[in-house]
Design a protein around this motif. Structure first.
Motif, PDB file in Angstrom:
ATOM      1  N   GLU A  12       4.187   9.022  19.331  1.00 57.80           N
ATOM      2  CA  GLU A  12       2.898   8.802  18.664  1.00 57.80           C
ATOM      3  C   GLU A  12       1.727   9.285  19.512  1.00 57.80           C
ATOM      4  N   ALA A  13       1.848   9.243  20.832  1.00 58.56           N
ATOM      5  CA  ALA A  13       0.787   9.753  21.706  1.00 58.56           C
ATOM      6  C   ALA A  13       0.751  11.283  21.688  1.00 58.56           C
ATOM      7  N   ALA A  14       1.917  11.907  21.567  1.00 60.06           N
ATOM      8  CA  ALA A  14       1.989  13.368  21.623  1.00 60.06           C
ATOM      9  C   ALA A  14       1.647  14.038  20.293  1.00 60.06           C
ATOM     10  N   LEU A  15       1.885  13.346  19.192  1.00 63.32           N
ATOM     11  CA  LEU A  15       1.624  13.917  17.868  1.00 63.32           C
ATOM     12  C   LEU A  15       0.573  13.064  17.162  1.00 63.32           C
ATOM     13  N   PRO A  16      -0.694  13.447  17.279  1.00 64.44           N
ATOM     14  CA  PRO A  16      -1.768  12.653  16.685  1.00 64.44           C
ATOM     15  C   PRO A  16      -1.546  12.413  15.195  1.00 64.44           C
ATOM     16  N   ASP A  17      -1.927  11.252  14.746  1.00 62.97           N
ATOM     17  CA  ASP A  17      -1.836  10.841  13.343  1.00 62.97           C
ATOM     18  C   ASP A  17      -0.410  10.711  12.834  1.00 62.97           C
ATOM     19  N   CYS A  18       0.552  10.579  13.734  1.00 62.58           N
ATOM     20  CA  CYS A  18       1.929  10.411  13.273  1.00 62.58           C
ATOM     21  C   CYS A  18       2.315   8.937  13.326  1.00 62.58           C
ATOM     22  N   THR A  19       3.372   8.625  12.597  1.00 63.68           N
ATOM     23  CA  THR A  19       3.971   7.305  12.635  1.00 63.68           C
ATOM     24  C   THR A  19       5.441   7.494  12.971  1.00 63.68           C
ATOM     25  N   ALA A  20       5.917   6.763  13.949  1.00 69.29           N
ATOM     26  CA  ALA A  20       7.317   6.882  14.354  1.00 69.29           C
ATOM     27  C   ALA A  20       7.988   5.515  14.316  1.00 69.29           C
ATOM     28  N   THR A  21       9.229   5.508  13.888  1.00 66.41           N
ATOM     29  CA  THR A  21      10.077   4.343  14.037  1.00 66.41           C
ATOM     30  C   THR A  21      11.283   4.806  14.843  1.00 66.41           C
ATOM     31  N   VAL A  22      11.630   4.044  15.853  1.00 64.35           N
ATOM     32  CA  VAL A  22      12.733   4.424  16.735  1.00 64.35           C
ATOM     33  C   VAL A  22      13.627   3.213  16.925  1.00 64.35           C
ATOM     34  N   GLU A  23      14.937   3.436  16.819  1.00 65.97           N
ATOM     35  CA  GLU A  23      15.879   2.353  17.081  1.00 65.97           C
ATOM     36  C   GLU A  23      16.947   2.811  18.061  1.00 65.97           C
ATOM     37  N   ASP A  24      17.405   1.864  18.838  1.00 67.90           N
ATOM     38  CA  ASP A  24      18.516   2.099  19.759  1.00 67.90           C
ATOM     39  C   ASP A  24      19.772   2.076  18.891  1.00 67.90           C
ATOM     40  N   TRP A  25      20.316   3.233  18.639  1.00 63.52           N
ATOM     41  CA  TRP A  25      21.362   3.418  17.646  1.00 63.52           C
ATOM     42  C   TRP A  25      22.650   2.687  17.995  1.00 63.52           C
TER      43      TRP A  25
END
Length: 76
Positions: A12-25
């Protein structure tokens, strides 16, 4: 090893205006699954979209981040 929250923050810091969801798979702290929604992906191929995200982590992919499965899309 980075946490899912750390990966989310970095994306989210590197790609302005993005939304990320991350899970430990797998629960082991080195295989992650992420969904990233960003207007920066507009007009880019899927490969180009994924490259933008992978570039955030550079050499960490294949190292501390053994695997990062991505789903990318533009906002609806």
């Amino acid at each position: 090893m980075p946490s899912a929250d750390e990966l989310k923050s970095r994306i989210e810091a590197a790609l302005p205006d993005c939304t990320a969801t991350v899970e430990d798979w797998t629960g082991g702290g080195d295989h992650f699954r992420a969904t990233v929604v960003s207007p920066a992906f507009d007009g880019l191929s899927r490969i180009q979209q994924h490259r933008l995200v992978y570039d955030v982590f550079g050499a960490e992919i294949g190292g501390p981040i053994h695997a990062l499965s991505l789903k990318t899309e533009t906002p609806k």
